[in-house]
Scaffold this active site. Structure first.
Site, PDB file in Angstrom:
ATOM      1  N   LYS A 166       0.828  -1.200   0.000  1.00  0.00           N
ATOM      2  CA  LYS A 166       0.000   0.000   0.000  1.00  0.00           C
ATOM      3  C   LYS A 166       0.868   1.259   0.000  1.00  0.00           C
ATOM      4  O   LYS A 166       1.891   1.329   0.687  1.00  0.00           O
ATOM      5  CB  LYS A 166      -0.904   0.006   1.230  1.00  0.00           C
ATOM      6  CG  LYS A 166      -1.838  -1.184   1.315  1.00  0.00           C
ATOM      7  CD  LYS A 166      -2.824  -1.190   0.159  1.00  0.00           C
ATOM      8  CE  LYS A 166      -3.803  -2.348   0.277  1.00  0.00           C
ATOM      9  NZ  LYS A 166      -4.869  -2.283  -0.740  1.00  0.00           N
ATOM     10  N   ASP A 194      -0.356  -0.098  -4.583  1.00  0.00           N
ATOM     11  CA  ASP A 194      -1.788   0.218  -4.511  1.00  0.00           C
ATOM     12  C   ASP A 194      -1.976   1.464  -3.663  1.00  0.00           C
ATOM     13  O   ASP A 194      -1.710   1.453  -2.464  1.00  0.00           O
ATOM     14  CB  ASP A 194      -2.536  -0.973  -3.899  1.00  0.00           C
ATOM     15  CG  ASP A 194      -4.037  -0.755  -3.816  1.00  0.00           C
ATOM     16  OD1 ASP A 194      -4.528   0.308  -4.241  1.00  0.00           O
ATOM     17  OD2 ASP A 194      -4.730  -1.668  -3.321  1.00  0.00           O
ATOM     18  N   GLU A 220      -2.031   0.422  -8.789  1.00  0.00           N
ATOM     19  CA  GLU A 220      -3.461   0.196  -8.552  1.00  0.00           C
ATOM     20  C   GLU A 220      -4.130   1.401  -7.899  1.00  0.00           C
ATOM     21  O   GLU A 220      -3.582   2.014  -6.991  1.00  0.00           O
ATOM     22  CB  GLU A 220      -3.611  -1.046  -7.669  1.00  0.00           C
ATOM     23  CG  GLU A 220      -5.040  -1.472  -7.390  1.00  0.00           C
ATOM     24  CD  GLU A 220      -5.088  -2.819  -6.695  1.00  0.00           C
ATOM     25  OE1 GLU A 220      -6.073  -3.053  -5.960  1.00  0.00           O
ATOM     26  OE2 GLU A 220      -4.159  -3.632  -6.862  1.00  0.00           O
ATOM     27  N   GLU A 246     -12.206  -2.239  -8.661  1.00  0.00           N
ATOM     28  CA  GLU A 246     -12.905  -2.973  -7.602  1.00  0.00           C
ATOM     29  C   GLU A 246     -14.198  -2.282  -7.182  1.00  0.00           C
ATOM     30  O   GLU A 246     -15.079  -2.908  -6.600  1.00  0.00           O
ATOM     31  CB  GLU A 246     -11.993  -3.162  -6.389  1.00  0.00           C
ATOM     32  CG  GLU A 246     -11.646  -1.886  -5.650  1.00  0.00           C
ATOM     33  CD  GLU A 246     -10.537  -2.073  -4.632  1.00  0.00           C
ATOM     34  OE1 GLU A 246     -10.833  -1.986  -3.429  1.00  0.00           O
ATOM     35  OE2 GLU A 246      -9.391  -2.308  -5.044  1.00  0.00           O
ATOM     36  N   ASP A 269     -14.300  -7.415  -8.357  1.00  0.00           N
ATOM     37  CA  ASP A 269     -14.413  -8.266  -7.176  1.00  0.00           C
ATOM     38  C   ASP A 269     -15.770  -8.952  -7.233  1.00  0.00           C
ATOM     39  O   ASP A 269     -16.801  -8.275  -7.280  1.00  0.00           O
ATOM     40  CB  ASP A 269     -14.279  -7.421  -5.905  1.00  0.00           C
ATOM     41  CG  ASP A 269     -14.177  -8.264  -4.642  1.00  0.00           C
ATOM     42  OD1 ASP A 269     -15.041  -9.131  -4.429  1.00  0.00           O
ATOM     43  OD2 ASP A 269     -13.243  -8.039  -3.851  1.00  0.00           O
ATOM     44  N   HIS A 296      -9.900  -8.468  -7.975  1.00  0.00           N
ATOM     45  CA  HIS A 296      -9.684  -8.031  -6.598  1.00  0.00           C
ATOM     46  C   HIS A 296     -10.343  -9.050  -5.678  1.00  0.00           C
ATOM     47  O   HIS A 296     -11.428  -9.569  -5.969  1.00  0.00           O
ATOM     48  CB  HIS A 296     -10.317  -6.654  -6.399  1.00  0.00           C
ATOM     49  CG  HIS A 296     -10.263  -6.130  -5.001  1.00  0.00           C
ATOM     50  ND1 HIS A 296     -11.291  -6.312  -4.087  1.00  0.00           N
ATOM     51  CD2 HIS A 296      -9.314  -5.424  -4.354  1.00  0.00           C
ATOM     52  CE1 HIS A 296     -10.966  -5.735  -2.943  1.00  0.00           C
ATOM     53  NE2 HIS A 296      -9.782  -5.190  -3.076  1.00  0.00           N
ATOM     54  N   GLU A 329      -5.250 -12.641  -5.686  1.00  0.00           N
ATOM     55  CA  GLU A 329      -4.942 -11.745  -4.574  1.00  0.00           C
ATOM     56  C   GLU A 329      -5.221 -12.460  -3.245  1.00  0.00           C
ATOM     57  O   GLU A 329      -6.379 -12.714  -2.905  1.00  0.00           O
ATOM     58  CB  GLU A 329      -5.755 -10.456  -4.663  1.00  0.00           C
ATOM     59  CG  GLU A 329      -5.440  -9.496  -3.525  1.00  0.00           C
ATOM     60  CD  GLU A 329      -6.032  -8.119  -3.721  1.00  0.00           C
ATOM     61  OE1 GLU A 329      -5.553  -7.178  -3.054  1.00  0.00           O
ATOM     62  OE2 GLU A 329      -6.980  -7.974  -4.512  1.00  0.00           O
TER      63      GLU A 329
END
Length: 377
Positions: A166, A194, A220, A246, A269, A296, A329
């Site tokens: 992240k 991300d 991302e 997502e 997702d 996702h 993931e």
């Protein structure tokens, strides 16, 4: 096979070490599960992405429309729910709730026909999926880079061949963090970043250009999901492939994003895009627009199972022997629901996860474990 009852289950667990992304602080893990009962005794399980309280309200509002319906009428049920609740939103909680219901119906269909859900959805291109570790959140109260390196070193030891961290905590700190992680992992492990829509397109480009030499597989959610024009600008102002989607719920939301040339990699997702039914339709959009589909995944063992079935049916693109599977993931943050609520938890095997081969989603739920994590009244 008539629907007789829908039951929702709230799961919550307070975290000893809270963590945060650029857009959210996690002090607990919270998820909403649902089960659909039929008059022949079969039960199907589903899960919704997003806020459990809001999703629960939508499912309770949808329930009277479902009682008495044939659970095998998956497409008619999907459209009936969408058309009925369209004016309450074409994305977000409306689609999250439909997603959970749809997943449970596909679980039921597999159990009724006594085969894996992926078989009913057209068959598997693969049943072993290479996984990547999702983590690298900012641990509250700890040094950012030190804790990040301790974490990703563990993924390397576990045998992960790809890691996502992240960012979105400031340009300078992010650049330093990314460079440190790349040095720690070496060049043989894939690295993704991300931002959880923590930047505008100007700062996102600054970060990307400064780490362009770190061999980043994708960048991302660099900006907020509504900023489609910013995604488009970023594809020309920095060199890293962009990923997102997502929260671009349903075929309509994703079609608009792809029309505007926003991403190189699409990340629907199944627990939020509209369930397995809608996810399968979105594969056609990926084919038409020429983008990769790398879903996702975030949730409990039910979300993992449904997502593995979806991964199984993603066609190779291009359809040649050298085309590999999209990576799965595999969230590595603390989450007891990831393994405790099923009889056979999902475990990494030489970097791979195996698609369940039982009837429906192929998982068996432990009700005592679900009850253990119910919110205290």
């Amino acid at each position: 096979m008539k629907i007789t009852q829908i039951i929702t289950h709230h799961l919550t667990h307070t975290l000893e070490k809270p963590f945060e992304s650029a857009s959210m602080r996690f002090t607990s893990r919270d998820h909403l599960l649902l089960e659909i009962h039929c008059d022949n005794g079969l039960i199907g399980w589903g899960e919704c992405l997003g806020n459990r309280i809001v999703n629960d309200a939508f499912i309770k509002a949808m329930t009277p429309l479902l009682i008495g319906k044939n659970a095998l009428d998956i497409e008619p049920i999907w459209l009936m729910l969408y058309n009925t609740f369209r004016d309450q939103g074409q994305r977000g909680a409306t689609i999250n709730a439909i997603s959970g219901i749809d997943i449970a119906l596909w679980d039921l269909a597999g159990k009724f026909h006594q085969c894996p859900t992926y078989q009913l959805m057209g068959g598997a291109f693969r049943t072993r999926i290479p996984a990547y570790a999702t983590g690298g959140f900012r641990i509250i109260g700890e040094d950012r880079i030190e804790s990040l390196l301790n974490e990703v070193s563990g993924y390397k030891v576990q045998g992960f061949e790809a890691v996502k961290i992240k960012i979105g905590f400031g340009v300078a700190l992010d650049v330093a963090s990314i460079k440190a992680v790349r040095q720690c992992l070496g060049n043989d492990i894939e690295l993704m970043i991300d931002a959880n829509h923590g930047y505008d397109h100007i700062d996102a480009a600054r970060v990307a250009n400064q780490v362009a030499d770190c061999n980043i597989l994708w960048f991302e959610e660099p900006v907020v999901p509504e900023a489609l024009s910013s995604y488009n600008k970023l594809r020309t102002t920095q060199p890293i492939p962009l990923a997102g989607g997502e929260t671009w719920h349903s075929r309509w939301g994703i079609n608009e994003a792809l029309k505007q040339n926003t991403v190189d990699i699409l990340q629907p997702d199944v627990c939020g895009v509209g369930g397995l039914s809608e996810a399968r339709k979105i594969l056609t959009l990926c084919d038409i627009y020429g983008v990769r589909c790398v879903p996702h995944v975030w949730g409990t063992s039910i979300a993992l199972a449904a997502s593995l079935h979806f991964h199984a049916i993603i066609p190779p693109s291009p359809p040649s022997p050298g085309t590999g599977s999209p990576r799965f993931e595999f969230d590595q943050t603390h989450n007891p629901f990831r393994s405790s609520i099923v009889t056979t938890p999902f475990e990494l095997d030489n970097g791979y996860l195996t698609v369940p081969n039982g009837h429906g989603l192929g998982i068996e739920i432990l009700r005592d474990e679900i009850a253990k994590f119910a919110p205290q009244q």
